[in-house]
Design a protein around this motif. Structure first.
Motif, PDB file in Angstrom:
ATOM      1  N   VAL A  61     -19.522 -61.916 -29.734  1.00 41.61           N
ATOM      2  CA  VAL A  61     -20.387 -62.084 -28.562  1.00 41.61           C
ATOM      3  C   VAL A  61     -20.700 -60.734 -27.919  1.00 41.61           C
ATOM      4  O   VAL A  61     -21.818 -60.490 -27.434  1.00 41.61           O
ATOM      5  CB  VAL A  61     -19.771 -63.078 -27.555  1.00 41.61           C
ATOM      6  CG1 VAL A  61     -18.544 -62.500 -26.871  1.00 41.61           C
ATOM      7  CG2 VAL A  61     -20.803 -63.516 -26.526  1.00 41.61           C
ATOM      8  N   THR A  62     -19.731 -59.815 -27.915  1.00 39.76           N
ATOM      9  CA  THR A  62     -19.977 -58.483 -27.366  1.00 39.76           C
ATOM     10  C   THR A  62     -21.032 -57.754 -28.180  1.00 39.76           C
ATOM     11  O   THR A  62     -21.969 -57.147 -27.632  1.00 39.76           O
ATOM     12  CB  THR A  62     -18.667 -57.674 -27.345  1.00 39.76           C
ATOM     13  OG1 THR A  62     -17.717 -58.341 -26.505  1.00 39.76           O
ATOM     14  CG2 THR A  62     -18.894 -56.269 -26.823  1.00 39.76           C
ATOM     15  N   ARG A  63     -20.910 -57.810 -29.480  1.00 41.10           N
ATOM     16  CA  ARG A  63     -21.890 -57.154 -30.353  1.00 41.10           C
ATOM     17  C   ARG A  63     -23.273 -57.770 -30.177  1.00 41.10           C
ATOM     18  O   ARG A  63     -24.287 -57.051 -30.159  1.00 41.10           O
ATOM     19  CB  ARG A  63     -21.433 -57.264 -31.809  1.00 41.10           C
ATOM     20  CG  ARG A  63     -22.235 -56.425 -32.789  1.00 41.10           C
ATOM     21  CD  ARG A  63     -21.634 -56.548 -34.198  1.00 41.10           C
ATOM     22  NE  ARG A  63     -22.235 -55.608 -35.123  1.00 41.10           N
ATOM     23  CZ  ARG A  63     -23.366 -55.825 -35.789  1.00 41.10           C
ATOM     24  NH1 ARG A  63     -24.029 -56.959 -35.611  1.00 41.10           N
ATOM     25  NH2 ARG A  63     -23.844 -54.917 -36.625  1.00 41.10           N
ATOM     26  N   ALA A  64     -23.321 -59.079 -30.036  1.00 34.73           N
ATOM     27  CA  ALA A  64     -24.606 -59.761 -29.865  1.00 34.73           C
ATOM     28  C   ALA A  64     -25.302 -59.303 -28.588  1.00 34.73           C
ATOM     29  O   ALA A  64     -26.516 -59.048 -28.577  1.00 34.73           O
ATOM     30  CB  ALA A  64     -24.397 -61.270 -29.852  1.00 34.73           C
ATOM     31  N   ILE A  65     -24.555 -59.186 -27.500  1.00 33.30           N
ATOM     32  CA  ILE A  65     -25.153 -58.764 -26.230  1.00 33.30           C
ATOM     33  C   ILE A  65     -25.633 -57.321 -26.301  1.00 33.30           C
ATOM     34  O   ILE A  65     -26.722 -56.982 -25.832  1.00 33.30           O
ATOM     35  CB  ILE A  65     -24.139 -58.954 -25.081  1.00 33.30           C
ATOM     36  CG1 ILE A  65     -23.898 -60.451 -24.843  1.00 33.30           C
ATOM     37  CG2 ILE A  65     -24.617 -58.291 -23.795  1.00 33.30           C
ATOM     38  CD1 ILE A  65     -22.751 -60.760 -23.909  1.00 33.30           C
ATOM     39  N   LEU A  66     -24.836 -56.443 -26.927  1.00 29.69           N
ATOM     40  CA  LEU A  66     -25.232 -55.040 -27.051  1.00 29.69           C
ATOM     41  C   LEU A  66     -26.525 -54.878 -27.839  1.00 29.69           C
ATOM     42  O   LEU A  66     -27.272 -53.929 -27.619  1.00 29.69           O
ATOM     43  CB  LEU A  66     -24.117 -54.233 -27.722  1.00 29.69           C
ATOM     44  CG  LEU A  66     -22.865 -53.966 -26.883  1.00 29.69           C
ATOM     45  CD1 LEU A  66     -21.776 -53.349 -27.761  1.00 29.69           C
ATOM     46  CD2 LEU A  66     -23.169 -53.050 -25.706  1.00 29.69           C
ATOM     47  N   GLY A  67     -26.779 -55.799 -28.752  1.00 26.95           N
ATOM     48  CA  GLY A  67     -27.964 -55.699 -29.589  1.00 26.95           C
ATOM     49  C   GLY A  67     -29.145 -56.513 -29.113  1.00 26.95           C
ATOM     50  O   GLY A  67     -30.162 -56.592 -29.810  1.00 26.95           O
ATOM     51  N   ASP A  68     -29.057 -57.115 -27.936  1.00 26.11           N
ATOM     52  CA  ASP A  68     -30.071 -58.048 -27.449  1.00 26.11           C
ATOM     53  C   ASP A  68     -30.883 -57.401 -26.330  1.00 26.11           C
ATOM     54  O   ASP A  68     -30.342 -57.057 -25.274  1.00 26.11           O
ATOM     55  CB  ASP A  68     -29.380 -59.322 -26.936  1.00 26.11           C
ATOM     56  CG  ASP A  68     -30.347 -60.466 -26.706  1.00 26.11           C
ATOM     57  OD1 ASP A  68     -31.513 -60.214 -26.345  1.00 26.11           O
ATOM     58  OD2 ASP A  68     -29.918 -61.633 -26.853  1.00 26.11           O
ATOM     59  N   SER A  69     -32.181 -57.239 -26.524  1.00 23.37           N
ATOM     60  CA  SER A  69     -33.037 -56.590 -25.532  1.00 23.37           C
ATOM     61  C   SER A  69     -33.229 -57.424 -24.269  1.00 23.37           C
ATOM     62  O   SER A  69     -33.804 -56.936 -23.292  1.00 23.37           O
ATOM     63  CB  SER A  69     -34.410 -56.278 -26.146  1.00 23.37           C
ATOM     64  OG  SER A  69     -35.070 -57.477 -26.540  1.00 23.37           O
ATOM     65  N   ARG A  70     -32.743 -58.659 -24.269  1.00 23.25           N
ATOM     66  CA  ARG A  70     -32.826 -59.471 -23.047  1.00 23.25           C
ATOM     67  C   ARG A  70     -31.748 -59.085 -22.035  1.00 23.25           C
ATOM     68  O   ARG A  70     -31.719 -59.620 -20.927  1.00 23.25           O
ATOM     69  CB  ARG A  70     -32.716 -60.961 -23.404  1.00 23.25           C
ATOM     70  CG  ARG A  70     -33.879 -61.492 -24.217  1.00 23.25           C
ATOM     71  CD  ARG A  70     -33.642 -62.921 -24.677  1.00 23.25           C
ATOM     72  NE  ARG A  70     -32.514 -63.004 -25.601  1.00 23.25           N
ATOM     73  CZ  ARG A  70     -32.053 -64.154 -26.100  1.00 23.25           C
ATOM     74  NH1 ARG A  70     -32.616 -65.307 -25.748  1.00 23.25           N
ATOM     75  NH2 ARG A  70     -31.035 -64.154 -26.940  1.00 23.25           N
ATOM     76  N   LEU A 345     -16.629 -51.266 -32.433  1.00 24.18           N
ATOM     77  CA  LEU A 345     -17.586 -50.984 -31.364  1.00 24.18           C
ATOM     78  C   LEU A 345     -17.201 -49.747 -30.563  1.00 24.18           C
ATOM     79  O   LEU A 345     -17.632 -49.571 -29.427  1.00 24.18           O
ATOM     80  CB  LEU A 345     -17.703 -52.197 -30.436  1.00 24.18           C
ATOM     81  CG  LEU A 345     -18.143 -53.504 -31.114  1.00 24.18           C
ATOM     82  CD1 LEU A 345     -18.134 -54.659 -30.120  1.00 24.18           C
ATOM     83  CD2 LEU A 345     -19.515 -53.352 -31.764  1.00 24.18           C
ATOM     84  N   GLY A 346     -16.386 -48.875 -31.152  1.00 24.62           N
ATOM     85  CA  GLY A 346     -15.951 -47.681 -30.451  1.00 24.62           C
ATOM     86  C   GLY A 346     -17.096 -46.745 -30.087  1.00 24.62           C
ATOM     87  O   GLY A 346     -17.006 -45.998 -29.115  1.00 24.62           O
ATOM     88  N   PHE A 347     -18.174 -46.793 -30.887  1.00 27.56           N
ATOM     89  CA  PHE A 347     -19.372 -46.012 -30.566  1.00 27.56           C
ATOM     90  C   PHE A 347     -20.461 -46.886 -29.965  1.00 27.56           C
ATOM     91  O   PHE A 347     -21.604 -46.446 -29.832  1.00 27.56           O
ATOM     92  CB  PHE A 347     -19.917 -45.324 -31.820  1.00 27.56           C
ATOM     93  CG  PHE A 347     -19.066 -44.188 -32.322  1.00 27.56           C
ATOM     94  CD1 PHE A 347     -18.897 -43.033 -31.558  1.00 27.56           C
ATOM     95  CD2 PHE A 347     -18.442 -44.254 -33.558  1.00 27.56           C
ATOM     96  CE1 PHE A 347     -18.123 -41.973 -32.030  1.00 27.56           C
ATOM     97  CE2 PHE A 347     -17.684 -43.204 -34.044  1.00 27.56           C
ATOM     98  CZ  PHE A 347     -17.514 -42.063 -33.269  1.00 27.56           C
ATOM     99  N   GLY A 348     -20.118 -48.116 -29.608  1.00 28.96           N
ATOM    100  CA  GLY A 348     -21.114 -49.033 -29.089  1.00 28.96           C
ATOM    101  C   GLY A 348     -21.895 -49.689 -30.214  1.00 28.96           C
ATOM    102  O   GLY A 348     -21.493 -49.699 -31.386  1.00 28.96           O
ATOM    103  N   HIS A 349     -23.062 -50.237 -29.844  1.00 25.98           N
ATOM    104  CA  HIS A 349     -23.910 -50.943 -30.811  1.00 25.98           C
ATOM    105  C   HIS A 349     -25.291 -51.074 -30.186  1.00 25.98           C
ATOM    106  O   HIS A 349     -25.449 -51.031 -28.965  1.00 25.98           O
ATOM    107  CB  HIS A 349     -23.318 -52.321 -31.137  1.00 25.98           C
ATOM    108  CG  HIS A 349     -24.159 -53.136 -32.073  1.00 25.98           C
ATOM    109  ND1 HIS A 349     -24.356 -52.786 -33.390  1.00 25.98           N
ATOM    110  CD2 HIS A 349     -24.891 -54.274 -31.871  1.00 25.98           C
ATOM    111  CE1 HIS A 349     -25.143 -53.678 -33.965  1.00 25.98           C
ATOM    112  NE2 HIS A 349     -25.485 -54.576 -33.061  1.00 25.98           N
TER     113      HIS A 349
END
Length: 408
Positions: A61-70, A345-349
């Motif tokens: 879920v964290t990765r999904a939010i980081l990659g979502d332009s919404r 996700l240490g460098f984010g996404h």
């Protein structure tokens, strides 16, 4: 917008987001985060200002939010997740601060910089990283056993590299380091933070004007000559890149060494197998996650993980909890440099994934094995519980790391 406070899990309290680790392992996330993640990877969170938003602790879920332009990264839309933070709305991101921007503004800056931070270009810097690393190891050896590894090793290597890359005089490091420390400290007043940002940008503005007059062969010189950035934009972007390049990798070098010394079998494996350096860096980024959290704000209603995140809700993303999610990584609380920590996700996404990640990788994979090989008997010079942790800073790590070794 109304919410039912009963949605809040009993284990989910604001202290689970407190970076302090008063007890237990200095490398592990607070235990409360694991309990929340097990109960629900995306859950309710009552923010200190009363806002009822969300907390993401699961990897997916964290990765999904980081990659979502919404979801927006703009500071002025956020609610601050930690106790004792600023009161009232946060100010917008300063000019050039890419962390607090959305597309298309963020896209414009990133396109200008992507060609400067390619994997190939960063690998070309390996020889220089090796040279700088050797110089500092030589200096430590000449002084004899005993050093604070932070100023002797962890800080100067990334500082020299980012200064050379940007074209910032390393001799001015006391000036810009003082400003960046203030920007990274949690409990400074808004006035102190503003003064630090202003001071850093004024310093960079003078440098930009000099490069406009006589362009130099470095990143800021290239942008001064070839881009349409204004002086204010280039000064702000330079401030952002300088602060980011100084602090995060320095803390990974120091905190990574601390972790390896506390796991001597892992240190021995890396010392005996330099071919493990790439995997070791990725595993340390996963295991330590020195940038613990980030925040996003829903720009519209978003259905995710069987829930609807309402427009305007702040979502705090616990990157450290996500990187310890057993649904993604087997035995996640164990440091294992043989692990292939792909997907951490240490460098984010997403669009905000760390621009300088390839430079950070080069610096760590060169410096850490070199340190352990040069000083095979390296050990802490104080009990581990006496190592001062950076619980007061936005980037986690250690304030100092006293070490020693046996003379040859």
């Amino acid at each position: 917008m109304s919410h039912d406070p009963s949605d809040l899990p009993g284990s989910q309290e604001v202290p689970t987001l407190d970076p302090a680790r008063p007890t237990g392992c200095p490398f592990d996330p607070p235990a409360g985060l694991a309990r929340v993640r097990e109960e629900r990877p995306l859950s309710r969170l009552r923010y200190p200002d009363g806002h009822l938003g969300r907390l993401a602790t699961g990897h997916a879920v964290t990765r999904a939010i980081l990659g979502d332009s919404r979801f927006s990264a703009r500071y002025e839309l956020m609610h601050y997740p930690f106790p004792g933070g600023p009161e009232g709305p946060l100010p917008p991101a300063p000019v050039g601060d890419m962390t607090g921007m959305d597309a298309p503004e963020h896209t414009r800056y990133r396109r200008l910089l992507m060609g400067k931070f390619t994997v190939r270009r960063m690998r070309q810097l390996t020889d220089r990283v090796e040279e700088i690393t050797t110089e500092h190891l030589d200096a430590m050896e000449r002084r004899g056993p005993g050093a604070d590894l932070v100023p002797a090793f962890a800080q100067p290597i990334p500082a020299l590299m980012i200064c050379e890359l940007l074209g910032v005089p390393y001799a001015d490091r006391d000036t810009f380091h003082r400003h960046t420390v203030a920007l990274m400290t949690r409990d400074v007043t808004p006035e102190e933070q503003y003064a630090a940002m202003t001071g850093l940008q004024e310093y960079l503005h003078g440098l930009v004007l000099a490069k406009r007059a006589a362009p130099t062969d470095d990143l800021l010189g290239d942008l001064a000559r070839d881009s349409d950035l204004t002086d204010e934009e280039l000064s702000g972007l330079g401030s952002f890149l300088l602060a980011a390049g100084l602090d995060t990798t320095a803390n990974m070098l120091a905190h990574g060494t601390f972790a390896l010394l506390r796991h001597p079998e892992q240190a021995a494996a890396l010392r005996g197998g330099p071919d493990l350096a790439d995997q070791a860096v990725e595993e340390l980024m996963r295991y330590l996650t020195v940038a613990h959290t980030t925040v996003r704000v829903a720009l519209e209603d978003v259905a995710l993980d069987g829930q609807v995140i309402k427009a305007g809700e702040s979502v705090t993303l616990s990157l450290e909890a996500a990187n310890r999610d057993p649904a993604k990584f087997a035995d996640p609380d164990t440091l294992d440099i043989h692990r292939k920590a792909t997907g951490h996700l240490g460098f984010g996404h997403g669009i905000h994934q760390c621009l300088g990640q390839q430079l950070a990788r080069v610096e760590m994979k060169v410096a850490l094995p070199a340190l352990l090989t040069r000083f095979p008997t390296l050990r802490l010079a104080v009990p581990p519980e006496e190592v001062p942790l950076r619980t007061d800073m936005n980037i986690y790590g250690v304030h100092s790391l006293p070490v020693t070794w046996a003379e040859n």
